[in-house]
Design a protein around this motif. Sequence first.
Motif, PDB file in Angstrom:
ATOM      1  N   VAL A   1       0.829  -1.212   0.000  1.00 13.06           N
ATOM      2  CA  VAL A   1       0.000   0.000   0.000  1.00 13.06           C
ATOM      3  C   VAL A   1       0.859   1.256   0.000  1.00 13.06           C
ATOM      4  N   CYS A   2       2.025   1.224   0.643  1.00 12.67           N
ATOM      5  CA  CYS A   2       2.946   2.363   0.543  1.00 12.67           C
ATOM      6  C   CYS A   2       3.349   2.580  -0.910  1.00 12.67           C
ATOM      7  N   THR A   3       3.564   1.482  -1.629  1.00 12.39           N
ATOM      8  CA  THR A   3       3.887   1.592  -3.047  1.00 12.39           C
ATOM      9  C   THR A   3       2.696   2.140  -3.830  1.00 12.39           C
ATOM     10  N   ALA A   4       1.503   1.660  -3.513  1.00 11.31           N
ATOM     11  CA  ALA A   4       0.297   2.158  -4.182  1.00 11.31           C
ATOM     12  C   ALA A   4       0.085   3.642  -3.898  1.00 11.31           C
ATOM     13  N   GLY A   5       0.538   4.092  -2.715  1.00  8.44           N
ATOM     14  CA  GLY A   5       0.402   5.502  -2.365  1.00  8.44           C
ATOM     15  C   GLY A   5       1.246   6.410  -3.237  1.00  8.44           C
ATOM     16  N   ILE A   6       2.222   5.830  -3.942  1.00  7.54           N
ATOM     17  CA  ILE A   6       3.045   6.604  -4.873  1.00  7.54           C
ATOM     18  C   ILE A   6       2.276   6.894  -6.154  1.00  7.54           C
ATOM     19  N   LEU A   7       1.334   5.992  -6.497  1.00 10.32           N
ATOM     20  CA  LEU A   7       0.642   6.073  -7.782  1.00 10.32           C
ATOM     21  C   LEU A   7      -0.039   7.416  -8.031  1.00 10.32           C
ATOM     22  N   PRO A   8      -0.774   7.983  -7.071  1.00 13.25           N
ATOM     23  CA  PRO A   8      -1.397   9.291  -7.341  1.00 13.25           C
ATOM     24  C   PRO A   8      -0.382  10.380  -7.683  1.00 13.25           C
ATOM     25  N   HIS A   9       0.802  10.319  -7.066  1.00 10.47           N
ATOM     26  CA  HIS A   9       1.834  11.313  -7.369  1.00 10.47           C
ATOM     27  C   HIS A   9       2.380  11.127  -8.787  1.00 10.47           C
ATOM     28  N   LEU A  10       2.517   9.872  -9.197  1.00 15.82           N
ATOM     29  CA  LEU A  10       2.973   9.600 -10.555  1.00 15.82           C
ATOM     30  C   LEU A  10       1.922  10.034 -11.579  1.00 15.82           C
ATOM     31  N   VAL A  11       0.651   9.760 -11.265  1.00 13.54           N
ATOM     32  CA  VAL A  11      -0.431  10.184 -12.159  1.00 13.54           C
ATOM     33  C   VAL A  11      -0.471  11.705 -12.255  1.00 13.54           C
ATOM     34  N   ALA A  12      -0.287  12.370 -11.113  1.00 13.28           N
ATOM     35  CA  ALA A  12      -0.272  13.834 -11.109  1.00 13.28           C
ATOM     36  C   ALA A  12       0.857  14.366 -11.983  1.00 13.28           C
ATOM     37  N   THR A  13       2.006  13.705 -11.933  1.00 12.45           N
ATOM     38  CA  THR A  13       3.140  14.117 -12.755  1.00 12.45           C
ATOM     39  C   THR A  13       2.840  13.918 -14.230  1.00 12.45           C
ATOM     40  N   VAL A  14       2.279  12.747 -14.563  1.00 11.45           N
ATOM     41  CA  VAL A  14       1.964  12.438 -15.959  1.00 11.45           C
ATOM     42  C   VAL A  14       0.938  13.416 -16.521  1.00 11.45           C
ATOM     43  N   LEU A  15      -0.047  13.783 -15.708  1.00 10.80           N
ATOM     44  CA  LEU A  15      -1.117  14.661 -16.168  1.00 10.80           C
ATOM     45  C   LEU A  15      -0.759  16.146 -16.070  1.00 10.80           C
ATOM     46  N   GLY A  16       0.395  16.431 -15.493  1.00  8.72           N
ATOM     47  CA  GLY A  16       0.809  17.817 -15.394  1.00  8.72           C
ATOM     48  C   GLY A  16       0.313  18.530 -14.155  1.00  8.72           C
ATOM     49  N   LEU A  17      -0.361  17.816 -13.252  1.00 10.17           N
ATOM     50  CA  LEU A  17      -0.877  18.446 -12.041  1.00 10.17           C
ATOM     51  C   LEU A  17       0.254  18.886 -11.119  1.00 10.17           C
ATOM     52  N   ALA A  18       1.386  18.181 -11.199  1.00  7.68           N
ATOM     53  CA  ALA A  18       2.522  18.547 -10.356  1.00  7.68           C
ATOM     54  C   ALA A  18       3.020  19.947 -10.682  1.00  7.68           C
ATOM     55  N   THR A  19       2.935  20.315 -11.954  1.00  3.83           N
ATOM     56  CA  THR A  19       3.356  21.657 -12.356  1.00  3.83           C
ATOM     57  C   THR A  19       2.478  22.710 -11.713  1.00  3.83           C
ATOM     58  N   ILE A  20       1.166  22.418 -11.660  1.00  2.00           N
ATOM     59  CA  ILE A  20       0.228  23.345 -11.021  1.00  2.00           C
ATOM     60  C   ILE A  20       0.553  23.487  -9.538  1.00  2.00           C
ATOM     61  N   MET A  21       0.824  22.348  -8.869  1.00  2.00           N
ATOM     62  CA  MET A  21       1.142  22.391  -7.449  1.00  2.00           C
ATOM     63  C   MET A  21       2.451  23.134  -7.202  1.00  2.00           C
TER      64      MET A  21
END
Length: 203
Positions: free
Chosen positions: A42-62
């Motif tokens: 589950v710690c590994t699964a918790g990384i997934l939203p951050h990776l998705v955010a990066t792929v979708l460009g949400l990290a840039t907004i943050m």
Amino acid sequence: MISAEFLITSLIVVLIPGTGVIYTVSTGLIQGRKASVFAALVCTAGILPHLVATVLGLATIMHASALAFQILKYAGVAYLFYVAYATWRDKAAFAIDANPSAKTALALVAKAFLINILNPKLTIFFLAFLPQFIQPGTEEPFFQLLLLSATFMTMTFIIFVIYGFLAHLFRKVVIDSPRVQNWLRRGFASAFATLGAELALTD
């Protein structure tokens, strides 16, 4: 496509003790090997939203929005301090034959997932980390990003499981010594509090 530089850098990043490692190790010591696998997964699964955010460009907004970053950051800080307080207060003896029940497994899943998803540093990290290893001029940058992400998550899960299993090997020593139990409980609580303070000071 997966370079040696990427594998070495990822290995170093995963090996450095953070919230996920500390939580997996504490789970392996307190609740056993099976529970540590739950925690690692589950710690590994918790990384997934951050990776998705990066792929979708949400990290840039943050990264550009101080308010968005601060909101998520202080939610993470509050949760880490809560975990530290709960760990410090929990004086229950470690159970040597404990197998996670459905209720216990659900609690492990929720805690492990929240520990990682409420850390905005992960999103910013992946925004800066993954694009460096995409081949310049490639026609499939999205595919490469997904492949790099999957590789990083696989390495994370394997290393976390190893950490959990190593912790389990020392479990009998912990069970036989209430003094060691008390020292470890306070040590893990202090570690979570330190990580919360470190996150609070992040700009």
